[in-house]
Design an enzyme around this catalytic site. Structure first.
Site, PDB file in Angstrom:
ATOM      1  N   GLU A  60       0.805  -1.077   0.196  1.00 53.08           N
ATOM      2  CA  GLU A  60       0.414   0.375  -0.061  1.00 53.08           C
ATOM      3  C   GLU A  60       0.804   1.261  -0.420  1.00 53.08           C
ATOM      4  O   GLU A  60       0.646   2.415  -0.428  1.00 53.08           O
ATOM      5  CB  GLU A  60      -0.640   0.147   1.053  1.00 53.08           C
ATOM      6  CG  GLU A  60      -1.836  -1.334   1.426  1.00 53.08           C
ATOM      7  CD  GLU A  60      -3.310  -0.785   0.184  1.00 53.08           C
ATOM      8  OE1 GLU A  60      -2.799   0.015  -0.636  1.00 53.08           O
ATOM      9  OE2 GLU A  60      -3.417  -2.531  -0.478  1.00 53.08           O
ATOM     10  N   TYR A 143      -6.723   6.464   3.335  1.00 53.45           N
ATOM     11  CA  TYR A 143      -6.691   5.195   2.810  1.00 53.45           C
ATOM     12  C   TYR A 143      -5.977   3.660   3.385  1.00 53.45           C
ATOM     13  O   TYR A 143      -6.921   3.322   3.619  1.00 53.45           O
ATOM     14  CB  TYR A 143      -6.543   5.981   1.368  1.00 53.45           C
ATOM     15  CG  TYR A 143      -6.434   4.347   0.470  1.00 53.45           C
ATOM     16  CD1 TYR A 143      -7.207   3.567  -0.314  1.00 53.45           C
ATOM     17  CD2 TYR A 143      -5.207   3.438  -0.024  1.00 53.45           C
ATOM     18  CE1 TYR A 143      -6.996   2.441  -0.595  1.00 53.45           C
ATOM     19  CE2 TYR A 143      -4.450   2.539  -0.255  1.00 53.45           C
ATOM     20  CZ  TYR A 143      -5.533   1.819  -0.454  1.00 53.45           C
ATOM     21  OH  TYR A 143      -5.500   0.847  -0.940  1.00 53.45           O
ATOM     22  N   ASP A 161     -10.685   4.866  -2.310  1.00 55.89           N
ATOM     23  CA  ASP A 161      -9.019   5.515  -2.580  1.00 55.89           C
ATOM     24  C   ASP A 161      -9.802   6.046  -4.254  1.00 55.89           C
ATOM     25  O   ASP A 161     -11.072   6.547  -4.697  1.00 55.89           O
ATOM     26  CB  ASP A 161      -8.497   4.109  -3.350  1.00 55.89           C
ATOM     27  CG  ASP A 161      -8.971   3.988  -4.946  1.00 55.89           C
ATOM     28  OD1 ASP A 161      -9.839   3.603  -4.546  1.00 55.89           O
ATOM     29  OD2 ASP A 161      -8.146   3.410  -5.763  1.00 55.89           O
TER      30      ASP A 161
END
Length: 316
Positions: A60, A143, A161
């Site tokens: 991520e 996020y 997102d």
DNA sequence: AATCCGTGGTA
DNA sequence: TTACCAAGGAT
């Protein structure tokens, strides 16, 4: 020109579908996305069984503003070298910046290293699973915190997102592009669509992102391949062009401070010896901009002055 | 809240 | 060639 770029290849229906999108049951969107995802999801490393929370977290970080295809090789090398947060925490931050290579936004490498230190020192070396705890870690925002909680641990949270924001803007709000990001509004909009079951919710979170990445794209969406076509408010309205606040344009890269910072950092990555002022001078013709870029890197902690006029990646 | 932060692929 | 933009976050 704007609408031409955005408008999908296939034409709008001659007349709006009989079923108004607002009338569609909320669950229909998640059902359609999840079925589609089951058939079309890409085989990505972080979706493999047992990939682990640390792997998900690293992925991520790397995926923040960097495309999937560029991330994958670096991610696998990274996890081979630093299989746990403690492994990364044990090396100097400069090693993370060096391994980050050309993924871009090298502050993310610094932040990932800082997060690893925080995990090692404050969380027993285990990636936290609560959103509120994840949010306390350096470099983790709305996020990433929810992505880790949902994808690594299976918790039920809305994950929003840029892809998901676009899918919701079109399918639900009937607009070509999302309004500027709003934490409260974006999370509420996704929460309203989220299946009650945690596992189905996690699939839907990933599926909405995947749909936005592969089908409901920013330019030239492939509406003829979209599982939400029959439910899509934007399609039903005849693909009206975007009318909201003007999107902020990304500043030109050539000649920017970003470019100069990148040049300095590339030089520092290329060697394990200190780089001198004299060497840095050769990297860019304008001394004022060069000095500003170097000062910025020092202030950000991406560069350390190891001796008078000599620099390296950060040691500690 | 607007701006800043890298790099490279694509049309 | 230029412009867009890509699983954001910090300030």
């Amino acid at each position: 020109m704007n609408a031409t770029v955005i408008a999908p290849a296939d034409s709008a229906p001659a007349s709006p579908p009989a079923a108004a999108p607002e009338g569609a049951p909320v669950g229909a969107i998640a059902n359609a996305v999840n079925s589609w995802f089951g058939l079309h999801a890409r085989d990505l490393p972080w979706r493999r069984d047992g990939f682990g929370a640390w792997g998900v977290l690293v992925s991520e970080f790397m995926l923040q503003q960097t495309p999937v295809t560029r991330v994958i090789p670096h991610l696998e090398a990274w996890l081979a070298r630093w299989p746990t947060p403690a492994d990364l925490a044990a090396v100097p931050p400069g090693e993370a910046v060096r391994a980050w290579a050309t993924l871009g936004y090298p502050r993310r490498a610094l932040w990932l290293h800082a997060a690893a230190v925080e995990i090692a020192e404050n969380h027993g070396g285990v990636v936290p699973e609560d959103v509120d705890v994840l949010l306390t870690l350096t470099g983790i925002g709305d996020y990433t915190a929810r992505a880790v909680a949902a994808f690594a641990y299976g918790h039920r949270h809305p994950v929003v997102d840029t892809n998901t924001r676009r899918v919701i803007a079109r399918c639900v709000a009937g607009q070509a592009e999302p309004a500027p990001p709003s934490r409260t509004r974006d999370l509420a909009a996704m929460d309203a669509l989220l299946p009650a079951d945690a596992s189905a919710a996690a699939v839907f979170n990933a599926g909405a992102m995947e749909l936005g990445a592969l089908v409901c794209t920013s330019a030239r969406p492939r509406c003829s391949d979209c599982p939400l076509a029959a439910l899509c408010a934007w399609r039903a309205a005849g693909y009206p062009e975007y009318r909201g606040p003007k999107k902020t344009v990304q500043k030109q890269f050539a000649g920017s401070d970003r470019q100069v910072r990148g040049l300095i950092l590339a030089e520092l990555r290329s060697t394990r010896h200190p780089v001198t002022d004299a060497e840095i001078t050769t990297l860019w013709p304008e001394p004022t901009q060069l000095a500003r870029a170097l000062a910025g890197l020092l202030a950000d902690g991406l560069v350390t002055e190891v001796a008078q006029g000599a620099y390296s990646l950060p040691h500690e």
